[in-house]
Design a protein around this motif. Structure first.
Motif, PDB file in Angstrom:
ATOM      1  N   TYR A  87      37.730  45.844  37.533  1.00  0.00           N
ATOM      2  CA  TYR A  87      36.805  46.917  37.783  1.00  0.00           C
ATOM      3  C   TYR A  87      37.016  47.566  39.095  1.00  0.00           C
ATOM      4  O   TYR A  87      37.314  46.943  39.961  1.00  0.00           O
ATOM      5  N   VAL A  88      37.072  49.078  39.158  1.00  0.00           N
ATOM      6  CA  VAL A  88      37.330  49.783  40.493  1.00  0.00           C
ATOM      7  C   VAL A  88      36.010  50.544  40.694  1.00  0.00           C
ATOM      8  O   VAL A  88      35.676  51.486  39.909  1.00  0.00           O
ATOM      9  N   THR A  93      36.887  49.911  45.685  1.00  0.00           N
ATOM     10  CA  THR A  93      37.040  48.201  45.837  1.00  0.00           C
ATOM     11  C   THR A  93      37.571  47.728  44.328  1.00  0.00           C
ATOM     12  O   THR A  93      36.997  48.239  43.384  1.00  0.00           O
ATOM     13  N   VAL A  94      38.635  47.072  44.407  1.00  0.00           N
ATOM     14  CA  VAL A  94      39.263  46.387  43.329  1.00  0.00           C
ATOM     15  C   VAL A  94      38.441  45.045  42.963  1.00  0.00           C
ATOM     16  O   VAL A  94      38.549  44.073  43.771  1.00  0.00           O
ATOM     17  N   TYR A  95      38.050  44.700  41.909  1.00  0.00           N
ATOM     18  CA  TYR A  95      37.262  43.764  41.302  1.00  0.00           C
ATOM     19  C   TYR A  95      38.190  43.376  40.040  1.00  0.00           C
ATOM     20  O   TYR A  95      38.291  43.826  39.152  1.00  0.00           O
ATOM     21  N   SER A  96      38.867  41.904  39.993  1.00  0.00           N
ATOM     22  CA  SER A  96      39.585  41.319  39.035  1.00  0.00           C
ATOM     23  C   SER A  96      39.375  40.084  38.514  1.00  0.00           C
ATOM     24  O   SER A  96      39.066  39.153  39.338  1.00  0.00           O
ATOM     25  N   ARG A 100      40.222  34.611  42.413  1.00  0.00           N
ATOM     26  CA  ARG A 100      39.431  33.587  42.501  1.00  0.00           C
ATOM     27  C   ARG A 100      38.134  33.461  43.467  1.00  0.00           C
ATOM     28  O   ARG A 100      38.204  34.003  44.240  1.00  0.00           O
ATOM     29  N   PRO A 101      37.122  33.099  42.601  1.00  0.00           N
ATOM     30  CA  PRO A 101      35.725  33.088  43.650  1.00  0.00           C
ATOM     31  C   PRO A 101      35.984  32.077  44.715  1.00  0.00           C
ATOM     32  O   PRO A 101      36.533  31.332  44.670  1.00  0.00           O
ATOM     33  N   ASP A 102      35.223  32.579  45.788  1.00  0.00           N
ATOM     34  CA  ASP A 102      35.252  31.723  47.099  1.00  0.00           C
ATOM     35  C   ASP A 102      34.193  30.546  46.663  1.00  0.00           C
ATOM     36  O   ASP A 102      33.608  30.508  45.762  1.00  0.00           O
ATOM     37  N   PRO A 103      34.654  29.304  47.076  1.00  0.00           N
ATOM     38  CA  PRO A 103      33.908  28.088  46.842  1.00  0.00           C
ATOM     39  C   PRO A 103      32.492  28.100  47.176  1.00  0.00           C
ATOM     40  O   PRO A 103      31.835  27.627  46.378  1.00  0.00           O
ATOM     41  N   THR A 104      32.141  28.929  47.975  1.00  0.00           N
ATOM     42  CA  THR A 104      30.723  29.281  48.385  1.00  0.00           C
ATOM     43  C   THR A 104      30.011  29.894  47.132  1.00  0.00           C
ATOM     44  O   THR A 104      28.672  29.698  47.203  1.00  0.00           O
ATOM     45  N   VAL A 105      30.842  30.346  46.412  1.00  0.00           N
ATOM     46  CA  VAL A 105      29.950  31.467  45.266  1.00  0.00           C
ATOM     47  C   VAL A 105      30.153  30.499  43.973  1.00  0.00           C
ATOM     48  O   VAL A 105      29.281  30.479  43.327  1.00  0.00           O
ATOM     49  N   GLU A 135      38.609  40.973  46.461  1.00  0.00           N
ATOM     50  CA  GLU A 135      39.889  40.093  47.052  1.00  0.00           C
ATOM     51  C   GLU A 135      39.221  38.951  47.648  1.00  0.00           C
ATOM     52  O   GLU A 135      40.012  37.740  47.987  1.00  0.00           O
ATOM     53  N   SER A 136      38.101  39.214  48.349  1.00  0.00           N
ATOM     54  CA  SER A 136      37.575  38.042  49.436  1.00  0.00           C
ATOM     55  C   SER A 136      36.984  37.018  48.268  1.00  0.00           C
ATOM     56  O   SER A 136      36.902  35.945  48.870  1.00  0.00           O
ATOM     57  N   GLY A 137      36.573  37.318  47.342  1.00  0.00           N
ATOM     58  CA  GLY A 137      36.222  36.300  46.454  1.00  0.00           C
ATOM     59  C   GLY A 137      34.512  35.982  46.542  1.00  0.00           C
ATOM     60  O   GLY A 137      34.051  35.153  45.764  1.00  0.00           O
TER      61      GLY A 137
END
Length: 437
Positions: A87-88, A93-96, A100-105, A135-137
């Protein structure tokens, strides 16, 4: 292909205000972060790899779904890069699902799916659900209904037309790649089967690389939720030849050279040297024993007499210079006529395999025997073939073929091996051992 038990895929039910959603034209819509999202344009493309991508957008945002095969079925997202929900947003901003999700998420994989239900006249119909991260997750876009008021659980695409590329004549599926990987594995295992005398390094590495690539393709087409395929790929690494194989080859070659005869020693020695060098390269040589074996190995035949140097150390003391059978001052390994009988060692009698024989059975093979036929006359004094029977005199126990053995015709009264004093009963100038009259 095993799937994680924790992954549940809900069959999509398309509802709107209690009624089924119906489309009369290409459509793409879904529940994005609990809000209905509809596309204003849709299309599909197939790339050179046969990967299918469903594209949708509304001039501000776009959604694309990519799967590796143009075949009806369910494809799991969030596991391998070949299957993706993207999704853009309006800011670019690109969401894919491949971020991978950040461990805090989230500490768990975020799996989604694309379910291709129908391929009809170059159009595609199906459904999807996924969470896509930036990209940040840390930020996520969700396509999946979570409240009773959601008009759509996940999303659907309906008769999206193919506008780029074409459906391959042969469509590759997960089952196909599994079958290819199994065949590649069988070939790899066969390359080091215990029944093999030697394990060929080139064959092993070639079949290993083919198997590893087949696993990668299988992973792209089937996914790898339990991680078994990736684990197998990692274990193959870059397909190095194993030290255990090199050691096994060396041991086999060593046994062969230890059992070698004069006829096959040169081949066995070269073979042993090859596998010693392979073991040295593959395993290293911490104690220096492999290099020592190489340094001590002698595959040569310095006098080119057909007898390798290794067989010319008769006293077994490791010193070739003190072995001189005919006492002519030339060590056997440098003497092309070891017994000094006038017949070159390389021309002495051999069996069908090329090994020296002992014509007279006195335990001395002919190339070390100065009386090859044991008739009392030295070989050097028995030229020609007197009786014309095809057996040279020095190998013929009855030189004149008169049925009386040469040794019984007083051919050497003074027993010095020289028939110069041979008996000539009828005084016709021919000694009895050469006279059939």
């Amino acid at each position: 292909m095993k799937r994680l038990a924790v992954l549940f895929i809900t069959v999509l039910t398309l509802v709107s205000c209690g009624d089924e959603v119906e489309f009369n034209s290409p459509a793409f819509q879904g529940n994005r972060n609990e809000v209905l999202w509809k596309a204003e344009f849709t299309n599909a493309s197939i790339d050179e790899n046969g990967y299918l991508t469903i594209n949708a957008g509304n001039n501000v945002e776009t959604v694309s779904l990519t799967i590796p095969s143009v075949a009806v079925g369910t494809y799991i997202l969030g596991d391998v890069n070949s299957m993706e929900g993207r999704y853009v947003d309006a800011n670019g901003t690109v969401y894919s699902t491949n971020n991978r999700p950040d461990p805090t998420v989230s500490i768990y994989p975020e799996y989604g799916f694309v379910k291709l239900d129908e391929i009809n006249n170059n159009t595609f119909t199906g459904s999807f659900e996924f969470n896509a991260f930036d990209e940040s997750g840390l930020n996520v876009i969700n396509f999946g209904g979570i409240t009773e008021q959601d008009p759509i659980t996940g999303g659907i695409f309906y008769r999206v037309p193919l506008v780029s590329g074409s459906i391959p004549a042969v469509v590759i599926t997960c089952d196909d790649t599994e079958e290819i990987a199994l065949e590649a594995r069988a070939n790899w295992l066969a390359s080091f089967d215990p029944s093999l005398e030697y394990i060929d390094q080139d064959t092993y590495q070639s079949t290993c690389n083919t198997y590893r690539e087949a696993l990668r393709v299988q992973r792209d087409y089937c996914g790898d939720l339990d991680g078994e395929l990736q684990q197998a790929i990692d274990e193959l690494n870059v397909c190095p030849f194993r030290c255990t194989f090199a050691t096994q080859n060396r041991n086999t070659a060593q046994a062969a050279i230890e059992a070698a005869t004069i006829a096959n020693y040169a081949v066995a020695c070269d073979n042993y040297r090859f596998y010693l060098e392979q073991q040295l390269e593959t395993c290293g040589d911490d104690d220096g024993s492999i290099q020592l074996a190489l340094d001590n190995l002698d595959c040569g035949d310095d006098d080119n007499d057909g007898v390798p140097n290794a067989f010319e150390d008769f006293d077994g003391d490791g010193d070739l210079t003190n072995d001189d059978t005919d006492n002519d001052g030339i060590a056997n390994y440098l003497d092309d006529d070891d017994d000094g009988d006038g017949v070159l060692t390389i021309d002495e009698a051999k069996d069908a395999d090329g090994n020296p024989i002992d014509t007279d059975g006195d335990t001395d093979v002919d190339y070390l025997d100065n009386d090859d036929d044991g008739d009392g006359l030295f070989t050097q004094f028995e030229p020609g073939d007197t009786d014309g029977d095809g057996i040279p005199n020095y190998l013929d126990t009855d030189d004149d073929d008169d049925t009386i053995l040469t040794i019984n015709e007083n051919a050497d009264p003074n027993l010095d091996g020289d028939p110069a004093d041979a008996l000539d009963t009828d005084m016709d100038g021919l000694p009895d051992y050469l006279d059939d009259m």
